[in-house]
Design an enzyme around this catalytic site. Structure first.
Site, PDB file in Angstrom:
ATOM      1  N   MET A   1     -28.792  -2.200  -1.610  1.00 20.55           N
ATOM      2  CA  MET A   1     -29.680  -1.728  -1.561  1.00 20.55           C
ATOM      3  C   MET A   1     -30.205  -2.031  -3.184  1.00 20.55           C
ATOM      4  SD  MET A   1     -30.122  -0.373   1.076  1.00 20.55           S
ATOM      5  CE  MET A   1     -31.159   1.095   0.387  1.00 20.55           C
TER       6      MET A   1
ATOM      7  N   ASP B   1     -24.429  -4.220 -13.321  1.00 17.91           N
ATOM      8  CA  ASP B   1     -23.290  -4.411 -11.940  1.00 17.91           C
ATOM      9  C   ASP B   1     -22.564  -4.273 -12.836  1.00 17.91           C
ATOM     10  OD1 ASP B   1     -24.139  -4.565  -8.652  1.00 17.91           O
ATOM     11  OD2 ASP B   1     -22.001  -5.299  -9.627  1.00 17.91           O
TER      12      ASP B   1
ATOM     13  N   VAL C   1     -24.737   1.891  -5.938  1.00 22.63           N
ATOM     14  CA  VAL C   1     -22.916   1.709  -6.051  1.00 22.63           C
ATOM     15  C   VAL C   1     -22.089   2.148  -4.467  1.00 22.63           C
ATOM     16  CG1 VAL C   1     -22.785   1.752  -8.900  1.00 22.63           C
ATOM     17  CG2 VAL C   1     -21.903   3.398  -7.368  1.00 22.63           C
TER      18      VAL C   1
ATOM     19  N   GLU D   1     -20.471   2.682  -2.226  1.00 24.46           N
ATOM     20  CA  GLU D   1     -20.566   4.869  -1.620  1.00 24.46           C
ATOM     21  C   GLU D   1     -18.947   5.388  -1.270  1.00 24.46           C
ATOM     22  OE1 GLU D   1     -23.334   7.032  -0.561  1.00 24.46           O
ATOM     23  OE2 GLU D   1     -23.601   8.125   1.053  1.00 24.46           O
TER      24      GLU D   1
ATOM     25  N   LYS E   1     -19.110   6.301  -7.615  1.00 22.19           N
ATOM     26  CA  LYS E   1     -20.804   6.910  -8.875  1.00 22.19           C
ATOM     27  C   LYS E   1     -20.298   8.488  -9.257  1.00 22.19           C
ATOM     28  CE  LYS E   1     -22.814   6.959  -3.546  1.00 22.19           C
ATOM     29  NZ  LYS E   1     -24.009   5.616  -4.288  1.00 22.19           N
TER      30      LYS E   1
ATOM     31  N   SER F   1     -26.919   7.374   1.440  1.00 20.97           N
ATOM     32  CA  SER F   1     -26.511   7.630   2.389  1.00 20.97           C
ATOM     33  C   SER F   1     -26.240   9.182   2.611  1.00 20.97           C
ATOM     34  CB  SER F   1     -26.171   6.561   3.209  1.00 20.97           C
ATOM     35  OG  SER F   1     -25.841   5.203   2.751  1.00 20.97           O
TER      36      SER F   1
ATOM     37  N   HIS G   1     -33.189   8.639  -1.501  1.00 23.09           N
ATOM     38  CA  HIS G   1     -33.036   7.642   0.114  1.00 23.09           C
ATOM     39  C   HIS G   1     -33.771   6.694   0.136  1.00 23.09           C
ATOM     40  CE1 HIS G   1     -30.630   8.063   3.719  1.00 23.09           C
ATOM     41  NE2 HIS G   1     -30.069   6.403   3.133  1.00 23.09           N
TER      42      HIS G   1
ATOM     43  N   ASN H   1     -33.216   0.950   4.102  1.00 20.72           N
ATOM     44  CA  ASN H   1     -32.900  -0.979   4.143  1.00 20.72           C
ATOM     45  C   ASN H   1     -33.379  -1.874   5.040  1.00 20.72           C
ATOM     46  OD1 ASN H   1     -31.785  -3.408   3.014  1.00 20.72           O
ATOM     47  ND2 ASN H   1     -29.442  -2.899   4.470  1.00 20.72           N
TER      48      ASN H   1
ATOM     49  N   GLU I   1     -36.335   9.512   1.739  1.00 24.72           N
ATOM     50  CA  GLU I   1     -36.329  11.017   1.613  1.00 24.72           C
ATOM     51  C   GLU I   1     -35.764  11.075  -0.084  1.00 24.72           C
ATOM     52  OE1 GLU I   1     -33.629  12.065   5.119  1.00 24.72           O
ATOM     53  OE2 GLU I   1     -33.062  10.165   4.339  1.00 24.72           O
TER      54      GLU I   1
ATOM     55  N   ASN J   1     -30.699   9.994   9.021  1.00 25.43           N
ATOM     56  CA  ASN J   1     -28.938   9.845   8.989  1.00 25.43           C
ATOM     57  C   ASN J   1     -28.124  10.555   9.447  1.00 25.43           C
ATOM     58  OD1 ASN J   1     -29.243   7.062   8.109  1.00 25.43           O
ATOM     59  ND2 ASN J   1     -27.847   6.959   6.436  1.00 25.43           N
TER      60      ASN J   1
HETATM   61  P1  NAD Z   1     -22.687  -3.211  -1.893  1.00 29.02           P
HETATM   62  O1  NAD Z   1     -21.837  -2.644  -1.606  1.00 29.02           O
HETATM   63  O2  NAD Z   1     -23.849  -4.003  -1.260  1.00 29.02           O
HETATM   64  O3  NAD Z   1     -23.812  -2.795  -3.215  1.00 29.02           O
HETATM   65  C1  NAD Z   1     -22.772  -2.123  -4.206  1.00 29.02           C
HETATM   66  C2  NAD Z   1     -22.809  -3.051  -5.636  1.00 29.02           C
HETATM   67  O4  NAD Z   1     -22.508  -1.958  -6.078  1.00 29.02           O
HETATM   68  C3  NAD Z   1     -22.145  -4.031  -5.560  1.00 29.02           C
HETATM   69  O5  NAD Z   1     -23.175  -5.096  -6.429  1.00 29.02           O
HETATM   70  C4  NAD Z   1     -20.745  -3.581  -6.694  1.00 29.02           C
HETATM   71  O6  NAD Z   1     -20.493  -4.319  -7.468  1.00 29.02           O
HETATM   72  C5  NAD Z   1     -21.545  -2.600  -7.327  1.00 29.02           C
HETATM   73  N1  NAD Z   1     -20.578  -1.741  -7.917  1.00 29.02           N
HETATM   74  C6  NAD Z   1     -19.533  -0.453  -7.702  1.00 29.02           C
HETATM   75  N2  NAD Z   1     -19.486  -0.472  -8.646  1.00 29.02           N
HETATM   76  C7  NAD Z   1     -20.190  -0.196  -9.804  1.00 29.02           C
HETATM   77  C8  NAD Z   1     -19.898   0.755 -10.837  1.00 29.02           C
HETATM   78  N3  NAD Z   1     -18.599   1.028 -11.586  1.00 29.02           N
HETATM   79  N4  NAD Z   1     -20.650   0.284 -12.182  1.00 29.02           N
HETATM   80  C9  NAD Z   1     -21.825  -0.570 -11.718  1.00 29.02           C
HETATM   81  N5  NAD Z   1     -22.068  -1.204 -10.433  1.00 29.02           N
HETATM   82  C10 NAD Z   1     -20.983  -1.276  -9.519  1.00 29.02           C
HETATM   83  O7  NAD Z   1     -23.371  -1.709  -1.194  1.00 29.02           O
HETATM   84  P2  NAD Z   1     -24.902  -1.249  -0.780  1.00 29.02           P
HETATM   85  O8  NAD Z   1     -25.278  -0.909   0.829  1.00 29.02           O
HETATM   86  O9  NAD Z   1     -25.842  -1.749  -1.760  1.00 29.02           O
HETATM   87  O10 NAD Z   1     -24.866   0.329  -0.828  1.00 29.02           O
HETATM   88  C11 NAD Z   1     -25.419   1.029  -2.116  1.00 29.02           C
HETATM   89  C12 NAD Z   1     -25.314   2.098  -1.877  1.00 29.02           C
HETATM   90  O11 NAD Z   1     -26.984   2.398  -1.347  1.00 29.02           O
HETATM   91  C13 NAD Z   1     -24.346   3.584  -1.143  1.00 29.02           C
HETATM   92  O12 NAD Z   1     -24.515   4.314  -1.815  1.00 29.02           O
HETATM   93  C14 NAD Z   1     -25.052   3.265   0.567  1.00 29.02           C
HETATM   94  O13 NAD Z   1     -24.885   4.753   0.993  1.00 29.02           O
HETATM   95  C15 NAD Z   1     -26.965   3.763  -0.401  1.00 29.02           C
HETATM   96  N6  NAD Z   1     -27.302   3.093   0.878  1.00 29.02           N
HETATM   97  C16 NAD Z   1     -26.566   1.633   1.604  1.00 29.02           C
HETATM   98  C17 NAD Z   1     -27.871   1.537   2.869  1.00 29.02           C
HETATM   99  C18 NAD Z   1     -27.619   0.119   3.638  1.00 29.02           C
HETATM  100  O14 NAD Z   1     -28.187  -0.126   4.399  1.00 29.02           O
HETATM  101  N7  NAD Z   1     -26.254  -0.434   2.945  1.00 29.02           N
HETATM  102  C19 NAD Z   1     -28.941   2.682   3.174  1.00 29.02           C
HETATM  103  C20 NAD Z   1     -29.438   3.485   2.605  1.00 29.02           C
HETATM  104  C21 NAD Z   1     -28.405   4.277   1.081  1.00 29.02           C
END
Ligand code: NAD
Length: 690
Positions: free
Chosen positions: A306, A325, A382, A384, A389, A411, A432, A435, A444, A482
């Site tokens: 994301m 990150d 980061v 979920e 968070k 999400s 929000h 993807n 959102e 969602n």
């Molecule tokens: P992901 O696992 O692909 O990426 C998360 C990233 O956060 C990783 O690169 C990780 O190294 C980094 N991270 C973790 N802890 C950290 C910290 N303390 N400091 C800095 N970086 C840190 O996850 P994603 O799919 O990109 O999802 C991220 C967020 O977006 C979540 O809250 C998820 O619910 C939300 N989201 C996801 C989608 C989807 O379809 N994947 C859609 C909408 C929202």
């Protein structure tokens, strides 16, 4: 203020459309245009007329609000006839009329230009006939004049796809006579030499067998790709055919009748409903006196799927973005992925190499929180996970200045749970994204009770800066999209457990009108994501019930979907072609047995009913809880966020079309058979009679 500015210089009468900012063609504007054309014809000084808008825009076309007032076939025919007659009067002008066109020129605006005796445009002009995407045929002569001007095949292409034609292509096809600089349009329009009435042209439609072949190909394409609910393509083909085989006048009458036929179908009415619902989404109630603070610099924390997409969306909007990150390799990876994605756009001709170079300079990566603190909007993306968070949001809050906004891309998690660690919770908001974030149109914007109005206004403004359609929703786990969509995906696994075939589940939803089935989609998103998001929703809404044990077994077995090459389906490496996954099917059978369910045939009707009614039940709860500003917002969000077919109007409109009495009965029956998740909410029971 007149809607048409009339001025004469050197024998050229410029009729300038004066209805900013869109120059919509309304009935009053048409009236004034006709009067102005008559006046110019009587004006001894005038030798030629030029119809134009302003430098950036000719006209955005016929005012779509007109469609709202169409209640009967007579209304439809009347509106079409008014447009046709007005354009006919322009074409009948004794003195030549040239259209000088600029900007996006869709539908009625193009039809107006077609009725002129010549056309010039500036280089950025885009011509289109998007009526078909609204479920209607053009009703102002477009189906008649376009073929006469550019030939049947290219005309049908424009009419049936709704795709845009740029200035050079328009010149090559004979749609315009010249392309010239925006500030030279009047001179250029005055210089067009060959001036003809489009309706009298026969040179491009002389080859009967070519015309027949083009019509037959269009019919065939519609039969292969269309749906019986969509009559617009056949309406367009019919009007074109009549105009060719009978006469221009008969073609105009066919256009009126076909327009009325389209407007009478539920699919078209629903598409128009969604069109207006989308337009209403960005309107925030009770915001008078509140101004938005412009976002000039963004930081994104978390460069996963994301974060990378969000950073790219920000760069595409021309804003600088700093990313960080916890995993340093994610930073370089992210930069690389954004570059590749943008380079693809250049290869497709959607982005110029110069803009790419400029865009890449907007990106910076850091591990220094002070750098992050320079942003006036920090978006957290980061894992979920509440604890992770909270830590990140706390760090961000300490780093940024007092006026900065902090946003979470969660999400599902309630923002109230996350706000505890945030230093200035009134400036905390949910953003929000869907993807892939750089592509999906919906965003959102989530407000808590404690979010300030200025923050809401600024977040909505930011969404628009990104070119997104924002929907403002109140904070509750899963928000709107969602909250409704996860239960649908979850129901697909219940159906698997009950014995439905995976491919039958997906096929049923494609037949309903979704772009893909729920199991194909969850394979793309990751089956583990369903388990995670459902856990949050189930805690908040206990009636959602248990997730089928199939999901846990799939996660445990590593069958996570496309990212691992296999999930519900098997994916050949390198492409997305899918086959049944025997290992997954074994899991379905084993879990079915463990749940004590006898194998049975689950037909398409049951599949459709359960999946759709599960969404409908939840959508009414979202409405009941007041999470969205309007009922139509929920429908538009379902269409834009989850692929619910627009021609069914979204889940609530679909339910209203079915009849709420009927929906209530179905839900009560499903509740009895399958459990509380189908229970109709109190509001649905109360409004069923309305
Ligand atoms: P992901 O696992 O692909 O990426 C998360 C990233 O956060 C990783 O690169 C990780 O190294 C980094 N991270 C973790 N802890 C950290 C910290 N303390 N400091 C800095 N970086 C840190 O996850 P994603 O799919 O990109 O999802 C991220 C967020 O977006 C979540 O809250 C998820 O619910 C939300 N989201 C996801 C989608 C989807 O379809 N994947 C859609 C909408 C929202």
């Amino acid at each position: 203020m007149p809607l048409i500015d009339y001025s004469v210089a050197d024998g050229v009468c410029v009729l300038r459309l004066n209805a900013p900012p869109f120059n919509w063609i309304t009935l009053p504007l048409l009236d004034e245009l006709r009067v102005a054309v008559r006046r110019a014809n009587l004006d001894a000084e005038v030798r030629r007329l030029v119809i134009m808008g302003d430098a950036g825009r000719f006209s955005a076309g016929a005012e779509v609000a007109l469609f709202r007032d169409i209640r009967s076939a007579e209304d439809a025919v009347r509106i079409s006839r008014i447009f046709q007659e007005a354009f006919q009067e322009i074409e009948d002008s004794a003195k030549p009329v040239v259209a000088a066109v600029a900007g996006k020129t869709p539908g009625g605006a193009l039809e107006l230009a077609l009725a002129c005796h010549g056309r010039v445009c500036e280089p950025g002009t885009l011509f289109s006939m998007p009526e078909v995407t609204l479920g209607i045929n053009p009703g102002a002569g477009g189906t008649q004049r376009l073929p006469r001007l550019m030939g049947v095949e290219p005309a049908l292409n424009l009419l049936l796809t709704g795709q845009a034609l740029n200035a050079n292509a328009a010149l090559a096809l004979g749609l315009v006579d010249a392309v010239c600089a925006a500030d030279d349009l009047v001179r250029c329009a005055s210089a067009v030499e060959t001036l003809r009435k489009t309706r009298e042209r026969t040179d491009r439609i002389a080859d009967r067998s070519a015309n027949e072949a083009a019509l037959a190909a269009a019919v065939q394409h519609d039969a292969a790709t269309g749906r019986p609910e969509f009559v617009a393509p056949s309406a367009i083909i019919e009007a074109v055919r009549t105009g060719l085989s009978e006469s221009f006048e008969a073609g105009l009458r066919a256009e009126q009748e076909q327009f009325a036929r389209c407007m009478a179908t539920p699919a078209t009415r629903n598409k128009i409903y969604v069109f207006f619902a989308r337009g209403d989404l960005a309107k925030v109630r009770d915001m008078s006196g509140i101004s938005a603070r412009a976002v000039t610099r963004v930081a994104v924390i978390g460069m996963g799927s994301m974060g990378v997409g969000i950073a790219q969306a920000v760069m595409q909007a021309g804003l600088p973005v700093t990313v960080t990150d916890a995993d340093p390799s994610a930073l370089e990876n992210g930069r690389q992925r954004i570059r590749e994605s943008l380079e693809k756009r250049v290869a497709q001709g959607r982005l110029s190499p110069e803009r790419l170079t400029k865009m890449l300079t907007l990106f910076s990566a850091t591990t220094d929180w002070q750098e992050i603190g320079r942003a006036d909007l920090v978006i957290e993306a980061v894992f979920e996970d509440v604890a992770v968070k909270r830590t990140v949001l706390g760090q961000a809050g300490r780093a940024v200045s007092d006026h900065a906004m902090i946003a979470s891309n969660t999400s599902t998690i309630s923002l109230d749970t996350l706000a505890e660690g945030v230093k200035r919770p009134e400036r905390f908001v949910g953003l929000h994204f869907f993807n892939p974030a750089q592509v999906m149109p919906l965003l959102e914007v989530i407000r808590r009770d404690g979010t300030s109005a200025e923050t809401v206004a600024s977040a909505m403004q930011f969404a628009k800066t990104l070119g997104k359609t924002p929907i403002l929703v109140r904070n509750r786990e899963g928000f709107v999209v969602n909250r409704i969509f996860i239960p649908y995906l979850k129901e697909a696994f219940s159906l698997l457990e009950d014995g439905a075939e995976a491919s039958a589940i997906d096929q049923a939803m494609v037949a309903f009108g979704f772009p893909m089935g729920p199991l194909t989609l969850i394979d793309m998103a990751g089956i583990d994501i369903l388990a995670l998001t459902d856990a949050v929703l189930r805690r908040a809404f206990p009636w959602h019930g248990d997730l089928s044990a199939i999901v846990a077994a799939m996660v445990e077995g590593g069958w996570l979907g496309q990212k691992r090459g296999a999930g519900v389906y098997l994916y050949a490496s390198g492409n997305r072609e899918r086959r049944d996954n025997p290992a997954a099917q074994e899991i379905f059978a084993a879990e079915r047995q463990r749940a004590g369910k006898l194998p049975r045939t689950v037909g398409a009707e049951e599949i459709t009913q359960r999946l759709i009614m599960r969404m409908v039940a939840e959508a009414f709860r979202v409405l009941e809880e007041g999470l969205a500003q309007r009922e139509s917002d929920i429908d538009a969000a379902m269409v834009l966020g989850s692929g619910f077919p627009d021609w069914r109007g979204g889940g609530l409109k679909y339910a209203r079309d079915l009849g709420l009495e009927n929906v209530l009965r179905q839900l009560e029956m499903l509740e009895k058979q399958l459990g509380k998740r189908f229970a109709p909410c109190k509001m649905l029971r109360e409004i069923k009679g309305t």
